[in-house]
Design an enzyme around this catalytic site. Sequence first.
Site, PDB file in Angstrom:
ATOM      1  CG  HIS A 196     -28.229   8.988 -15.778  1.00  0.00           C
ATOM      2  ND1 HIS A 196     -28.944   9.407 -16.775  1.00  0.00           N
ATOM      3  CD2 HIS A 196     -27.489   7.800 -16.110  1.00  0.00           C
ATOM      4  CE1 HIS A 196     -28.880   8.663 -17.844  1.00  0.00           C
ATOM      5  NE2 HIS A 196     -27.819   7.782 -17.521  1.00  0.00           N
ATOM      6  CB  CYS A 265     -32.740  14.656 -17.463  1.00  0.00           C
ATOM      7  SG  CYS A 265     -31.759  14.026 -18.748  1.00  0.00           S
ATOM      8  NE  ARG A 274     -30.292  17.365 -21.362  1.00  0.00           N
ATOM      9  CZ  ARG A 274     -31.246  16.576 -21.806  1.00  0.00           C
ATOM     10  NH1 ARG A 274     -32.470  16.767 -21.394  1.00  0.00           N
ATOM     11  NH2 ARG A 274     -30.898  15.668 -22.744  1.00  0.00           N
TER      12      ARG A 274
END
Length: 297
Positions: A196, A265, A274
């Site tokens: 993340h 991300c 991405r």
Amino acid sequence: MSAPGPLPAQEPQGLSGPGRAERRRAAKGRGRQRSRSAPPPAAPSRDRTAPSRDPGAPGRPLTRVEARRAAKAAKDSPAVIASRALGELFITFGVLMLLFVTYQLWWTNVRAGQEVDRETDKIQEAWAKGREPGTFEPGQGFAIMHIPKLDVVVPVAASIDKEKVLDRGMVGHYSEGKLKTALPSDKPGNFAVAGHRNTHGEPFRYINRLKPGDPIVVETHNAYYTYEMASILPQTSPSNVQVIGPVPPGSGFTGPGRYITLTTCTPEFTSTYRMIVWGKMVEERPRSKGRPDALVG
């Protein structure tokens, strides 16, 4: 000659008309006549409900009509009621949004930090007991990643499952199906992982700050694998799976080798695209020889 007759009586100078006593009696008589002829004063009305002649007099009781008008004016109109209800709805919605943002930006990081600490301890305890790793189950931690420049120390687990791995604050290894990639010990191979960028521990939030030559160390049960950052792809489609291939296009690598790929991300707080960071292995150091230079000092 005749004797002079008597002189006529003279009135006192300054006085004329009747005497003082007569005037007093006459004045009293006139006063009695006035009192008899004047009408008696009107008695105050005992009817307390009778309206005052002054409609603006303070404390004046209202008539029925006035009371009905006042009650009607005191009632809220439908527009006022609707606007008040809408305002309360907006306030409630704002509070809920604030709670959600607090949960996402703060509480998920707190929970992920706790998960990361527990998983790191579990991995290190397994290594201390000399337990040989077998096939890693999805969600099972098997390595620890160090990025010294970013002050990142995070467990690496099998799978990129959101619930089992990423939302627990860990870095996930592409280890399943068509997206399966190599382990650090494979020769050659591309060790590809995901993490993340925001919330849930956000281990890869600042990987865009890495520069060529910055170390990335993967610690396993028997060795330290040190990579040096080589290149970055700021933005690509989530469907571009070639970025985790054995020789990723755009990485600058010209042939098979021992590589690492970090994916996350972008832009921040979205999952539209991405971001990719590539590195190349520069050292494989057995644990028996101690920590690599990148982790010393």
